[in-house]
Each structure stands twice: as structure tokens, then as C-alpha cells.
Design a protein around this motif. Structure first.
Motif, PDB file in Angstrom:
ATOM      1  N   ILE A 276       0.861  -1.188   0.000  1.00  0.00           N
ATOM      2  CA  ILE A 276       0.000   0.000   0.000  1.00  0.00           C
ATOM      3  C   ILE A 276       0.896   1.237   0.000  1.00  0.00           C
ATOM      4  N   PRO A 277       0.729   2.123  -0.958  1.00  0.00           N
ATOM      5  CA  PRO A 277       1.517   3.358  -0.960  1.00  0.00           C
ATOM      6  C   PRO A 277       0.968   4.344   0.062  1.00  0.00           C
ATOM      7  N   THR A 278       1.652   5.432   0.242  1.00  0.00           N
ATOM      8  CA  THR A 278       1.162   6.488   1.122  1.00  0.00           C
ATOM      9  C   THR A 278      -0.052   7.155   0.487  1.00  0.00           C
ATOM     10  N   LEU A 279      -1.164   7.106   1.182  1.00  0.00           N
ATOM     11  CA  LEU A 279      -2.413   7.682   0.659  1.00  0.00           C
ATOM     12  C   LEU A 279      -2.926   8.791   1.570  1.00  0.00           C
ATOM     13  N   SER A 280      -1.987   9.476   2.215  1.00  0.00           N
ATOM     14  CA  SER A 280      -2.344  10.446   3.257  1.00  0.00           C
ATOM     15  C   SER A 280      -3.248  11.559   2.766  1.00  0.00           C
ATOM     16  N   SER A 281      -3.169  11.905   1.486  1.00  0.00           N
ATOM     17  CA  SER A 281      -3.972  13.026   0.988  1.00  0.00           C
ATOM     18  C   SER A 281      -5.443  12.667   0.811  1.00  0.00           C
ATOM     19  N   VAL A 282      -5.744  11.374   0.691  1.00  0.00           N
ATOM     20  CA  VAL A 282      -7.137  10.978   0.439  1.00  0.00           C
ATOM     21  C   VAL A 282      -7.765  10.201   1.598  1.00  0.00           C
ATOM     22  N   VAL A 283      -6.954   9.675   2.507  1.00  0.00           N
ATOM     23  CA  VAL A 283      -7.515   8.929   3.637  1.00  0.00           C
ATOM     24  C   VAL A 283      -8.451   9.794   4.481  1.00  0.00           C
ATOM     25  N   PRO A 284      -8.070  11.031   4.847  1.00  0.00           N
ATOM     26  CA  PRO A 284      -9.005  11.866   5.635  1.00  0.00           C
ATOM     27  C   PRO A 284     -10.329  12.115   4.913  1.00  0.00           C
ATOM     28  N   LEU A 285     -10.271  12.292   3.599  1.00  0.00           N
ATOM     29  CA  LEU A 285     -11.504  12.499   2.840  1.00  0.00           C
ATOM     30  C   LEU A 285     -12.357  11.239   2.856  1.00  0.00           C
ATOM     31  N   SER A 286     -11.710  10.086   2.784  1.00  0.00           N
ATOM     32  CA  SER A 286     -12.415   8.812   2.846  1.00  0.00           C
ATOM     33  C   SER A 286     -13.099   8.633   4.199  1.00  0.00           C
ATOM     34  N   GLN A 287     -12.395   8.996   5.257  1.00  0.00           N
ATOM     35  CA  GLN A 287     -12.959   8.881   6.599  1.00  0.00           C
ATOM     36  C   GLN A 287     -14.127   9.848   6.796  1.00  0.00           C
ATOM     37  N   GLN A 288     -13.981  11.045   6.275  1.00  0.00           N
ATOM     38  CA  GLN A 288     -15.031  12.056   6.413  1.00  0.00           C
ATOM     39  C   GLN A 288     -16.283  11.667   5.628  1.00  0.00           C
ATOM     40  N   ALA A 289     -16.081  11.043   4.459  1.00  0.00           N
ATOM     41  CA  ALA A 289     -17.204  10.651   3.602  1.00  0.00           C
ATOM     42  C   ALA A 289     -17.768   9.292   3.996  1.00  0.00           C
ATOM     43  N   HIS A 290     -17.045   8.561   4.867  1.00  0.00           N
ATOM     44  CA  HIS A 290     -17.433   7.200   5.234  1.00  0.00           C
ATOM     45  C   HIS A 290     -17.620   6.366   3.964  1.00  0.00           C
ATOM     46  N   ALA A 291     -16.580   6.426   3.128  1.00  0.00           N
ATOM     47  CA  ALA A 291     -16.618   5.759   1.830  1.00  0.00           C
ATOM     48  C   ALA A 291     -15.250   5.157   1.525  1.00  0.00           C
ATOM     49  N   PRO A 292     -15.206   4.078   0.732  1.00  0.00           N
ATOM     50  CA  PRO A 292     -13.910   3.520   0.330  1.00  0.00           C
ATOM     51  C   PRO A 292     -13.095   4.552  -0.435  1.00  0.00           C
ATOM     52  N   ILE A 293     -11.795   4.487  -0.303  1.00  0.00           N
ATOM     53  CA  ILE A 293     -10.928   5.441  -0.996  1.00  0.00           C
ATOM     54  C   ILE A 293     -11.150   5.359  -2.499  1.00  0.00           C
ATOM     55  N   PHE A 294     -11.292   4.124  -3.013  1.00  0.00           N
ATOM     56  CA  PHE A 294     -11.412   3.950  -4.470  1.00  0.00           C
ATOM     57  C   PHE A 294     -12.789   4.348  -5.018  1.00  0.00           C
ATOM     58  N   GLU A 295     -13.718   4.739  -4.132  1.00  0.00           N
ATOM     59  CA  GLU A 295     -15.042   5.182  -4.563  1.00  0.00           C
ATOM     60  C   GLU A 295     -15.212   6.695  -4.418  1.00  0.00           C
ATOM     61  N   LEU A 296     -14.174   7.381  -3.966  1.00  0.00           N
ATOM     62  CA  LEU A 296     -14.289   8.823  -3.756  1.00  0.00           C
ATOM     63  C   LEU A 296     -14.448   9.571  -5.075  1.00  0.00           C
ATOM     64  N   SER A 297     -15.181  10.691  -5.005  1.00  0.00           N
ATOM     65  CA  SER A 297     -15.426  11.503  -6.202  1.00  0.00           C
ATOM     66  C   SER A 297     -15.437  12.980  -5.832  1.00  0.00           C
ATOM     67  N   ALA A 298     -15.796  13.803  -6.786  1.00  0.00           N
ATOM     68  CA  ALA A 298     -15.815  15.253  -6.564  1.00  0.00           C
ATOM     69  C   ALA A 298     -16.741  15.637  -5.418  1.00  0.00           C
ATOM     70  N   ARG A 299     -17.843  14.933  -5.273  1.00  0.00           N
ATOM     71  CA  ARG A 299     -18.788  15.273  -4.200  1.00  0.00           C
ATOM     72  C   ARG A 299     -18.198  15.029  -2.819  1.00  0.00           C
ATOM     73  N   ASP A 300     -17.105  14.228  -2.769  1.00  0.00           N
ATOM     74  CA  ASP A 300     -16.424  13.969  -1.503  1.00  0.00           C
ATOM     75  C   ASP A 300     -15.231  14.892  -1.286  1.00  0.00           C
ATOM     76  N   GLY A 301     -15.022  15.812  -2.231  1.00  0.00           N
ATOM     77  CA  GLY A 301     -13.931  16.775  -2.091  1.00  0.00           C
ATOM     78  C   GLY A 301     -12.674  16.428  -2.862  1.00  0.00           C
ATOM     79  N   ILE A 302     -12.737  15.426  -3.740  1.00  0.00           N
ATOM     80  CA  ILE A 302     -11.572  15.044  -4.529  1.00  0.00           C
ATOM     81  C   ILE A 302     -11.323  16.093  -5.611  1.00  0.00           C
ATOM     82  N   VAL A 303     -10.062  16.531  -5.701  1.00  0.00           N
ATOM     83  CA  VAL A 303      -9.684  17.530  -6.711  1.00  0.00           C
ATOM     84  C   VAL A 303      -8.315  17.172  -7.298  1.00  0.00           C
TER      85      VAL A 303
END
Length: 330
Positions: A276-303
Motif C-alpha cells: 500500500i503506498p502512502t495515501l495520506s492526501s485521500v484517507v481523511p476524505l475517505s474517513q469524512q465521507a465514510h466511503a472507500p478510498i477507491f469510490e471517492l469523487s468530486a462530491r467527496d472533495g476530490i480535486v
């Protein structure tokens, strides 16, 4: 049904993040029916899989039958309860969940005290020690049960490990993670030896074996494999350069893993489930959205470049999930 504990007695190795995302991959990508049991008193998996409002509703409901409640009749010497802990659903992870409970930490004393009774071959001790095995045995409608565990070699985790089919070990590249493998190895040898003697005493005392789901209990824990968290390294011309200090730890860690694999009659090359690589930039967004990292999208704050991290996460987690399935279904 296969049950897998995610276990390392060192914290900070990304265990809960790994478990929840692999569980989601198994459910979404591989169409498996997955249950997560949160057996860590810190309840991090529950907080990741469910929204705050849902969790608050659960913990404020005095009638909610929790995983901790399952221990009460056992503590009183009344045997295993008929009632099962309530199961909830994580919509975005597509998995079911038995929610954790901070009170589980109090059960550590019960499990530790009754381990002495187990070693003496007493029925009460076996009943307490195998409480998780009893719980898991009643959940055979699932394809995969994954249990989140705290970073400890205490009585609670021992009971979980004696209840599951196998365990997966997340690792990080640091000296303490390396030492954790050595400690785990020593504990497993001690537990296996103590249990072997305890079973003989029980049979001598009771005239029969202690059974769960009509099968005699025994040491039958398997090693499902390990997942390594990559260390941060410098890159030159886009190529990742090794760091000598980390590479020395990896070499020593591999020696410890070889010994652990040998204990389980396995080859280390078959047990590397992925990195697993370092995913520090997206893990907090995943936790906040209560969603898998690989399912994150713009509505979850991905940019911006985070889309690349999300795409990479899908590749890593799906690969680990596929390798894990291959291991446990052998």
C-alpha cells in the motif's frame, strides 16, 4: 464462510484503513457478502464505516444489543446467549457491520482471568475463551467475515485469534513493526502449547471434547498473509530510490516473517498480498465521507491529482482483495 482477523500488536500500520477498503473491494468488486466485526474497543472501524449520526443513534439506544452484550451471560456463567449482536449496514462500503463497543476493553479482565481456567481444563474457561468462535459460527450466511482488532497481544485479541480461521498482518517499515512480528511469534507458540495441554485436561475431566458448532476446538489458526505499507522514498528522474536504513529494516523484517511463515508451514513468497503506498492526501476524505478510498469523487472533495490517488487505490486494494481471496479459498 471464511473469517479473517486483521492483526498486528503495533499500532499505526494502517490496519483499519486496510480492512475497511479490502472489505469494500470484496463486496463491490468481487460481489462477496461481507461482514465486519469491530472487536477493537477504540471502535475505529465503526467510525469509518458509519456516519456520526448513525453511530450516535446506536450508542444512545439502551435497547441496542451490542457485541459487548454478548459477553454478559458468559460472564455470569450462564453460557452463550441466544440473542445475537445487532447487525447494521454501511451503504457506501456495501458491507454489514457488528458495531464495536468501548466496553470491550473491560472484558479483557474476564478473558484473562478465565484463560487460567481454560489452562486448567475447566468448562467455564473454555466457554469464555471461545466466545468469538461461537459468535462467528452463527454467521455462516456470509462469504467473508473480517474482524478489526486493537494493537495488543492481550486476552481479547487472543480470544479473537482462537475464533477465526486466519489472520492478515498489516506491516509498516519501522523498527517497532519489526519487533512486533517477533513478539507475535513468541505469543503464538505459548498459546498453542498452553491450549494443547488444556484440551487434554478438558477431555480427561469431562470425558469429551469442547465443541463449537459440533466441532471440537483446537489450534487451527492460519496465516492469510501480510500487506506492507510502503515507506516514503525520494525519487530521481521519476524512479523511486531505496533508502538504506529502511532497506535494512525490511531485510530483518523479512527474516522474522520467514520464521512466522515456517510456524504456519507456509512460504513467504505466497503470503505477500501486496503493498500500500502512502495515501495520506485521500484517507481523511475517505474517513469524512465514510466511503472507500477507491469510490471517492468530486462530491467527496476530490480535486486535481487526488483523482490519480483514488485510481491507484482501486488498483492496490482490488489486487490485495483478489490475493486474499485466493489464499483463504484454497
Amino acid at each position: 464462510m471464511k473469517s479473517i482477523g486483521f492483526f498486528n500488536n503495533k499500532g499505526g500500520v494502517g490496519k483499519t484503513t486496510l480492512l475497511c477498503n479490502v472489505a469494500a473491494s470484496l463486496a463491490i468488486q468481487f460481489k462477496k457478502k461481507v461482514l465486519v466485526i469491530d472487536a477493537d474497543p477504540q471502535c475505529n472501524a465503526s467510525a469509518y464505516l458509519l456516519g456520526e449520526d448513525h453511530l450516535e443513534q446506536i450508542f444512545l439506544d439502551n435497547n441496542f444489543y451490542s457485541i459487548d452484550s454478548f459477553f454478559d451471560p458468559v460472564r455470569r456463567g450462564q453460557g452463550y446467549p441466544q440473542q445475537m449482536p445487532e447487525i447494521v449496514h454501511s451503504e457506501r462500503f456495501k458491507v454489514d457491520l457488528i458495531v464495536g463497543n468501548p466496553k470491550l476493553s473491560i472484558r479483557e479482565d474476564l478473558l484473562a482471568t478465565d484463560w487460567a481456567a481454560t489452562r486448567n481444563g475447566e468448562h467455564r474457561g473454555f466457554q469464555t475463551t471461545y466466545v468469538f468462535k461461537e459468535l462467528i459460527s452463527r454467521l455462516d450466511t456470509y462469504d467473508i467475515i473480517m474482524i478489526d482488532m486493537g494493537p495488543s497481544l492481550g486476552a481479547l485479541n487472543r480470544a479473537v485469534l482462537l475464533g477465526v480461521d486466519s489472520f492478515l498482518m498489516p506491516l509498516s517499515v519501522d523498527i517497532f513493526s519489526m519487533m512486533a512480528v517477533e513478539n507475535i511469534m513468541k505469543s503464538f507458540k505459548t498459546w498453542q502449547s498452553a491450549l494443547s495441554d488444556a484440551i487434554k485436561k478438558y477431555i480427561l475431566e469431562e470425558g469429551n471434547s469442547f465443541n463449537i458448532a459440533d466441532k471440537p476446538v483446537e489450534w487451527n489458526l492460519n496465516f492469510a498473509g501480510y500487506v506492507m505499507q510502503q515507506y516514503k522514498a525520494k525519487s530521481k528522474a521519476g524512479i523511486r530510490e531505496p533508502v538504506a536504513a529502511f532497506e535494512r529494516i525490511i531485510t530483518k523484517q523479512k527474516d522474522e516473517l520467514v520464521e512466522l511463515c515456517s510456524f504456519f508451514d507456509s512460504d513467504i513468497d505466497d503470503l505477500n498480498l501486496g503493498e500500500i503506498p502512502t495515501l495520506s492526501s485521500v484517507v481523511p476524505l475517505s474517513q469524512q465521507a465514510h466511503a472507500p478510498i477507491f469510490e471517492l469523487s468530486a462530491r467527496d472533495g476530490i480535486v486535481g491529482s487526488q483523482y490519480t490517488r483514488v485510481s491507484e487505490a482501486a488498483e492496490f486494494f482490488h489486487k490485495i482483495a483478489a490475493n486474499l481471496l485466493e489464499r483463504v479459498e484454497k
